[in-house]
Design an enzyme around this catalytic site. Sequence first.
Site, short mmCIF file in Angstrom:
data_model
loop_
_atom_site.label_atom_id
_atom_site.label_comp_id
_atom_site.label_asym_id
_atom_site.label_seq_id
_atom_site.Cartn_x
_atom_site.Cartn_y
_atom_site.Cartn_z
N HIS A 40 0.84 -1.20 0.00
CA HIS A 40 0.00 0.00 0.00
C HIS A 40 0.88 1.26 0.00
O HIS A 40 0.61 2.22 -0.71
CB HIS A 40 -0.87 0.05 1.26
CG HIS A 40 -1.87 -1.06 1.37
ND1 HIS A 40 -1.78 -2.04 2.33
CD2 HIS A 40 -2.96 -1.34 0.64
CE1 HIS A 40 -2.80 -2.87 2.19
NE2 HIS A 40 -3.52 -2.48 1.18
N GLU A 151 -0.91 -4.86 -8.49
CA GLU A 151 -1.16 -5.93 -9.47
C GLU A 151 -1.19 -7.33 -8.86
O GLU A 151 -1.36 -8.30 -9.59
CB GLU A 151 -0.12 -5.84 -10.60
CG GLU A 151 -0.39 -4.65 -11.51
CD GLU A 151 0.60 -4.50 -12.64
OE1 GLU A 151 1.71 -5.11 -12.57
OE2 GLU A 151 0.28 -3.75 -13.58
N LYS A 152 -1.04 -7.42 -7.54
CA LYS A 152 -1.28 -8.74 -6.93
C LYS A 152 -2.71 -9.16 -7.27
O LYS A 152 -2.99 -10.30 -7.55
CB LYS A 152 -1.06 -8.71 -5.42
CG LYS A 152 -1.35 -10.07 -4.79
CD LYS A 152 -0.88 -10.14 -3.36
CE LYS A 152 -1.72 -9.29 -2.44
NZ LYS A 152 -3.10 -9.80 -2.29
#
Length: 287
Positions: A40, A151-152
């Site tokens: 984050h 993009e996980k």
Amino acid sequence: MSGMKRIQSPRSMQELGLEWRRQGICVGLVPTMGYWHEGHLSLMRWAREHCDLLVASIFVNPTQFGPGEDLENYPSDIERDSALAAECGVDVLFTPYKAEMYLPGHGTWVNVPELTKNLCGRSRPGHFQGVATVVCKLFNLVQPTFAAFGEKDWQQVAVIRKMTRELDIPVRVEGRPIVREADGLAMSSRNVYLTAEERAVAPHIQKGLCLLEGMVRAGERDCGALRKAVRDYYAAWIPSGVLDYLELVDPETIETVDHVHSDFLAAVALRLGKARLIDNKRINLEK
Ligand code: PAF
């Protein structure tokens, strides 16, 4: 803007967002469900460099959790997140009241069916309807110029991008690379559910994807053989894990590919104790 401001009322957020848009200010948004980790923070640092005003939102969105999922136990630490937000240069921390995000009788939903038949869409029915709806609402409330996502959650980014394009929402969707622990485990707020034993084997999730990439680069093109090799690897190295899916898909349509293309995504979801962990690897043979 001097000092970080916290806004909880969706209407106040929207008034401010509309004012910024009128003034032509470049606003970056990082939508989150809180309990921040380095993934984050890297989104926020990146966004900070590309906008005039940075908004981070924290909202544990109830409509994207299915029955029996971890909505009630989803980790949260708003004090810690607020301090981190200030350190990352966030101007507005938007933590909307749940009761004001979904008024009684809420019945409008955003669906992106083509992209949600596979992977997490298949395992978590209704999940992406909740995600697309809340992200659409956040875009309408914050009025950002762009929004950054990790993009996980590759399928999530694809869904949000398609929704934004097809509903003509004037927001640029930015996907950013997965951030990993030193041993390769993709960072996730849900990693906190892992016991010490589970945490020790969890990096093998990514190692399985690296094994797959190695086989493809060495010439293997048979998807069945590739999936079997990774399944066997997981069975050997993460014996307590329960594989939810391991798929080779087209990175944009999220459809399963039956033979390896020059550019595809290997995606995995695996249950380990109380955690359901996802990871992926984009493999582009031209790069
Ligand atoms: O990725 C997340 O944290 C959530 O799915 C999101 C995008 C904030 C929507 O609730």
